[in-house]
Design a protein around this motif. Structure first.
Motif, PDB file in Angstrom:
ATOM      1  N   PRO A  86       0.635  11.623  17.668  1.00  0.00           N
ATOM      2  CA  PRO A  86       1.899  12.396  17.634  1.00  0.00           C
ATOM      3  C   PRO A  86       2.085  13.082  16.289  1.00  0.00           C
ATOM      4  O   PRO A  86       1.790  12.522  15.240  1.00  0.00           O
ATOM      5  CB  PRO A  86       2.968  11.327  17.885  1.00  0.00           C
ATOM      6  N   GLU A  87       2.538  14.400  16.377  1.00  0.00           N
ATOM      7  CA  GLU A  87       2.771  15.171  15.157  1.00  0.00           C
ATOM      8  C   GLU A  87       4.104  14.778  14.537  1.00  0.00           C
ATOM      9  O   GLU A  87       5.068  14.469  15.236  1.00  0.00           O
ATOM     10  CB  GLU A  87       2.772  16.663  15.485  1.00  0.00           C
ATOM     11  N   GLU A  88       4.126  14.875  13.235  1.00  0.00           N
ATOM     12  CA  GLU A  88       5.350  14.560  12.507  1.00  0.00           C
ATOM     13  C   GLU A  88       6.210  15.819  12.403  1.00  0.00           C
ATOM     14  O   GLU A  88       5.747  16.861  11.933  1.00  0.00           O
ATOM     15  CB  GLU A  88       5.004  14.048  11.103  1.00  0.00           C
ATOM     16  N   ARG A  89       7.437  15.777  12.899  1.00  0.00           N
ATOM     17  CA  ARG A  89       8.354  16.907  12.844  1.00  0.00           C
ATOM     18  C   ARG A  89       9.169  16.858  11.569  1.00  0.00           C
ATOM     19  O   ARG A  89       9.640  15.792  11.174  1.00  0.00           O
ATOM     20  CB  ARG A  89       9.294  16.889  14.052  1.00  0.00           C
ATOM     21  N   PRO A  90       9.357  18.053  10.914  1.00  0.00           N
ATOM     22  CA  PRO A  90      10.154  18.040   9.674  1.00  0.00           C
ATOM     23  C   PRO A  90      11.626  17.785   9.973  1.00  0.00           C
ATOM     24  O   PRO A  90      12.172  18.241  10.975  1.00  0.00           O
ATOM     25  CB  PRO A  90       9.931  19.446   9.103  1.00  0.00           C
ATOM     26  N   VAL A  91      12.232  17.076   9.128  1.00  0.00           N
ATOM     27  CA  VAL A  91      13.662  16.763   9.282  1.00  0.00           C
ATOM     28  C   VAL A  91      14.470  17.953   8.782  1.00  0.00           C
ATOM     29  O   VAL A  91      14.260  18.418   7.659  1.00  0.00           O
ATOM     30  CB  VAL A  91      14.021  15.484   8.490  1.00  0.00           C
ATOM     31  N   PRO A  92      15.372  18.566   9.626  1.00  0.00           N
ATOM     32  CA  PRO A  92      16.163  19.728   9.158  1.00  0.00           C
ATOM     33  C   PRO A  92      17.101  19.340   8.024  1.00  0.00           C
ATOM     34  O   PRO A  92      17.736  18.287   8.048  1.00  0.00           O
ATOM     35  CB  PRO A  92      16.929  20.149  10.415  1.00  0.00           C
TER      36      PRO A  92
END
Length: 254
Positions: A86-92
């Motif tokens: 799973p890819e790590e999504r940036p935190v807004p």
């Protein structure tokens, strides 16, 4: 019967021999014998039959190679792909509020004395007069005011008024009449106005030079004149008398 045939043959041979000679008889006998032999041979020969067709069957066999007969070996199993991580999504990040510009300061109020305040009041300025609207419709071509009187009078003492042309006469309307007069000079006549801007009862008043016959020529051409009746207090007075002057000038050709 054979004897009769033989007798007829002998008589035929004898006649041929007598007529053509012995050689001709021998030639005929030889031909006759050959014909009999030919008929005998044809009767003894077996009947002719056409040759029979022999049918042939062609068989074609396709050679099959030993390599083609061998079954293909099963393919080795493909290695399974590794499981995707799973890819790590940036935190807004929360938006940064923009800086509010400072409000402009109001202009300074300069106090004015009462006399300057009164002079600056625009309500006391004189208003510009409204522009006149153009009047629509046909132009008013009537002469303004009353028609002026002139010296002299009609044949019975009627007052004379200055003539105002409704349409000036053309040169072609006068040239034929003035050609009988002697010019240059002028002719003066008095006429009574009638409806449709016409004149009647014209009389000669004067001419220059005397005896030039210009007044007589003008009287003859007066039936073509178009003259306005005189106006008194703004009303056209049809039937009043007017004085008409025609100048006759000599024009040099070229």
């Amino acid at each position: 019967m054979s004897q009769s045939v033989r007798a007829s043959a002998d008589s035929l041979i004898e006649r041929l021999r007598t007529r053509f000679g012995r050689r001709a008889v021998a030639l005929c006998l030889a031909l006759l014998i050959e014909g009999v032999l030919l008929l005998a041979l044809l009767s003894l020969a077996p009947p002719f039959s056409p040759p029979k067709e022999v049918k042939m069957t062609t068989v074609s066999l396709d050679a099959v190679s030993e390599e083609a007969q061998e079954e293909p070996a099963p393919a080795p199993p493909e290695p399974s792909a590794p499981a995707a991580q799973p890819e790590e999504r940036p935190v807004p990040q929360p938006p940064v509020p923009a800086a509010t510009p400072p409000l402009p300061l109001p202009p300074p109020v300069i106090p004015l004395p009462s006399d300057q305040m009164a002079a600056a009041d625009i309500s006391t300025l004189p208003q510009r007069p409204a522009a006149k609207r153009p009047v629509m419709g046909p132009p008013d071509i009537r002469p303004s005011g009353d028609t002026p009187r002139v010296d002299g009078s009609g044949p019975n003492g009627e007052p004379l008024y200055a003539a105002s042309w409704y349409r000036e006469p053309y040169d072609s309307e006068l040239s034929g009449y003035l050609s009988t007069a002697s010019g240059p000079g002028w002719g003066l006549i008095a006429c009574r106005t009638v409806p449709n801007f016409r004149v009647e009862d014209c009389v000669a008043v004067g001419e220059y030079p005397q005896g030039s016959q210009i007044a007589r020529a003008v009287l003859a051409a007066a039936w073509q004149f178009r003259v306005r009746p005189p106006q008194i207090r703004g009303q056209p007075m049809i039937g009043e008398w007017v004085r008409i002057r025609i100048d006759y000038e000599m024009r040099r050709g070229g």
